[in-house]
Scaffold this motif. Structure first.
Motif, PDB file in Angstrom:
ATOM      1  N   LEU A 202      43.322 -10.267  30.361  1.00  0.00           N
ATOM      2  CA  LEU A 202      42.988  -9.074  29.586  1.00  0.00           C
ATOM      3  C   LEU A 202      43.740  -7.858  30.111  1.00  0.00           C
ATOM      4  N   GLY A 203      43.866  -6.848  29.267  1.00  0.00           N
ATOM      5  CA  GLY A 203      44.400  -5.557  29.668  1.00  0.00           C
ATOM      6  C   GLY A 203      43.308  -4.508  29.625  1.00  0.00           C
ATOM      7  N   GLY A 204      43.710  -3.266  29.818  1.00  0.00           N
ATOM      8  CA  GLY A 204      42.755  -2.163  29.739  1.00  0.00           C
ATOM      9  C   GLY A 204      41.857  -2.010  30.944  1.00  0.00           C
ATOM     10  N   TRP A 205      42.237  -2.606  32.089  1.00  0.00           N
ATOM     11  CA  TRP A 205      41.391  -2.511  33.277  1.00  0.00           C
ATOM     12  C   TRP A 205      41.425  -1.103  33.859  1.00  0.00           C
ATOM     13  N   ARG A 206      40.269  -0.645  34.291  1.00  0.00           N
ATOM     14  CA  ARG A 206      40.133   0.710  34.821  1.00  0.00           C
ATOM     15  C   ARG A 206      38.906   0.775  35.719  1.00  0.00           C
ATOM     16  N   LEU A 207      38.817   1.862  36.456  1.00  0.00           N
ATOM     17  CA  LEU A 207      37.619   2.149  37.235  1.00  0.00           C
ATOM     18  C   LEU A 207      36.548   2.648  36.259  1.00  0.00           C
ATOM     19  N   PRO A 208      35.327   2.160  36.337  1.00  0.00           N
ATOM     20  CA  PRO A 208      34.305   2.574  35.369  1.00  0.00           C
ATOM     21  C   PRO A 208      33.835   4.008  35.590  1.00  0.00           C
ATOM     22  N   ALA A 209      33.403   4.642  34.515  1.00  0.00           N
ATOM     23  CA  ALA A 209      32.731   5.939  34.618  1.00  0.00           C
ATOM     24  C   ALA A 209      31.370   5.732  35.272  1.00  0.00           C
ATOM     25  N   ILE A 210      30.806   6.789  35.812  1.00  0.00           N
ATOM     26  CA  ILE A 210      29.531   6.649  36.513  1.00  0.00           C
ATOM     27  C   ILE A 210      28.416   6.206  35.559  1.00  0.00           C
ATOM     28  N   ALA A 211      28.467   6.627  34.294  1.00  0.00           N
ATOM     29  CA  ALA A 211      27.441   6.192  33.339  1.00  0.00           C
ATOM     30  C   ALA A 211      27.538   4.695  33.079  1.00  0.00           C
ATOM     31  N   GLU A 212      28.754   4.150  33.102  1.00  0.00           N
ATOM     32  CA  GLU A 212      28.940   2.711  32.908  1.00  0.00           C
ATOM     33  C   GLU A 212      28.435   1.932  34.118  1.00  0.00           C
ATOM     34  N   SER A 233      30.355 -12.286  41.678  1.00  0.00           N
ATOM     35  CA  SER A 233      30.557 -12.728  43.057  1.00  0.00           C
ATOM     36  C   SER A 233      30.975 -11.541  43.913  1.00  0.00           C
ATOM     37  N   ASN A 234      30.768 -11.673  45.225  1.00  0.00           N
ATOM     38  CA  ASN A 234      31.201 -10.664  46.196  1.00  0.00           C
ATOM     39  C   ASN A 234      30.598  -9.284  45.929  1.00  0.00           C
ATOM     40  N   LEU A 235      29.332  -9.258  45.583  1.00  0.00           N
ATOM     41  CA  LEU A 235      28.666  -7.977  45.346  1.00  0.00           C
ATOM     42  C   LEU A 235      28.612  -7.155  46.634  1.00  0.00           C
ATOM     43  N   GLN A 236      28.789  -5.849  46.486  1.00  0.00           N
ATOM     44  CA  GLN A 236      28.819  -4.926  47.610  1.00  0.00           C
ATOM     45  C   GLN A 236      27.789  -3.812  47.403  1.00  0.00           C
ATOM     46  N   PRO A 237      27.441  -3.089  48.459  1.00  0.00           N
ATOM     47  CA  PRO A 237      26.377  -2.086  48.322  1.00  0.00           C
ATOM     48  C   PRO A 237      26.781  -0.804  47.607  1.00  0.00           C
ATOM     49  N   GLN A 238      28.090  -0.422  47.638  1.00  0.00           N
ATOM     50  CA  GLN A 238      28.494   0.864  47.062  1.00  0.00           C
ATOM     51  C   GLN A 238      29.809   0.728  46.305  1.00  0.00           C
ATOM     52  N   TYR A 239      29.911   1.488  45.195  1.00  0.00           N
ATOM     53  CA  TYR A 239      31.106   1.407  44.348  1.00  0.00           C
ATOM     54  C   TYR A 239      31.592   2.786  43.901  1.00  0.00           C
ATOM     55  N   TRP A 240      32.918   2.915  43.861  1.00  0.00           N
ATOM     56  CA  TRP A 240      33.532   4.104  43.276  1.00  0.00           C
ATOM     57  C   TRP A 240      33.391   4.091  41.761  1.00  0.00           C
ATOM     58  N   SER A 241      33.240   5.276  41.189  1.00  0.00           N
ATOM     59  CA  SER A 241      33.426   5.458  39.753  1.00  0.00           C
ATOM     60  C   SER A 241      34.689   6.281  39.533  1.00  0.00           C
ATOM     61  N   ALA A 242      35.135   6.340  38.290  1.00  0.00           N
ATOM     62  CA  ALA A 242      36.291   7.172  37.945  1.00  0.00           C
ATOM     63  C   ALA A 242      35.904   8.632  37.762  1.00  0.00           C
TER      64      ALA A 242
END
Length: 285
Positions: A202-212, A233-242
């Protein structure tokens, strides 16, 4: 929809056309902060007294409070031109208890839009709401359900991707594409690299917005605050948003998936992980 068109005043009530909810125009009708149980009793009193002509006021759930936040703004983090008055730059209670400890509940800070949980014995502000929103999904928490029920099943896995039938987005099945914590700038680069490589075809990959990202939270669970049926898989405790913080452009909003909170991090610091999203679907769906 412009902010002027989004909010419609009905006397001292305000209809949010984006969600269908009706809020008290005053964001502090009680006049002072209250304990969580006091907040619930205060709203019950408003109903007995038919506040603003209605008897169906309630404490909003965490997603309803979150829906008012505009992360391009700060002090308060509300849409520009909003019609609300008496907005305190402070924490506001939600009706949603914290899954890991029923003595705690979620609250939202209007100064910058952070969302965390705290002891119900602390005093925070109350912003009453009415109605049910067809535009917002239920939180999954134990509070009285308000919003649209989740689809069942919610998830559709396909190779390296997972389609979220609720949010309508496709996520990387691996929830740590760094791997490991990276800076926000590196996270943005990784999104471009995944898009160029056509992750999962797929294309269109991006960092998600915080609402997403927040939509991934299941408020009925913790560690992680995620639907147990989610096939990642590989779930982590914290994630960046765009989403850049309106409070300071050197900061970006982040999701604490372990607990379900929303906070901020300095973009230059390698403290958060990368979980990517795409608006495209697998051809096999």
């Amino acid at each position: 929809m412009t902010n002027t068109a989004r909010f419609i005043r009905h006397g001292q009530s305000v209809e949010d056309r984006a969600t269908g909810l009706v809020w008290s125009r005053s964001a502090n009708p009680a006049g002072w902060p209250l304990f969580w149980d006091e907040a619930r009793e205060y709203v019950a009193t408003l109903n007995r007294e038919a506040y603003l002509g209605h008897g169906d006021w309630r404490l909003p759930n965490r997603r309803e409070l979150f829906s008012l936040m505009d992360y391009a703004q700060a002090r308060p983090a509300l849409p520009p031109g909003h019609p609300f008055t008496q907005v305190e730059l402070a924490w506001y209670w939600s009706a949603t208890p914290y899954a890991a400890n029923p003595a705690y509940a979620w609250y939202v800070h209007t100064e910058g839009g952070r969302m965390f949980y705290g002891d119900k014995g602390r005093s925070y502000y109350v912003w009453p709401v009415r109605g049910r929103s067809p535009a917002l999904w239920v939180t999954g928490g134990p509070e009285t359900a308000s919003g649209t029920p989740w689809p069942d099943p919610r998830w559709r896995a396909h190779g390296d991707t997972v389609r979220d039938l609720m949010g309508g987005l496709t996520w990387s099945r691996c929830a740590d594409l760094g791997p490991g914590p990276v800076s926000w700038f590196r996270a943005m680069e990784l999104a471009k690299e995944a898009d160029a490589a056509r992750l999962g075809g797929l294309g269109g990959w991006r960092l998600p917005a915080i609402a997403e990202l927040e939509l991934m939270v299941h408020a009925g669970h913790a560690f992680p605050a995620l639907d147990p049926a989610a096939p990642f898989s590989n779930l982590q405790p914290q994630y960046w948003s765009a989403t850049t913080s309106g409070f300071d452009p050197e900061w970006a909003m982040a999701l604490y998936l372990d607990k379900g909170g929303v906070g901020v991090g300095m973009k230059k610091d390698a403290h958060y992980h990368v979980w990517l999203v795409s608006g495209q679907n697998s051809a096999d769906e």
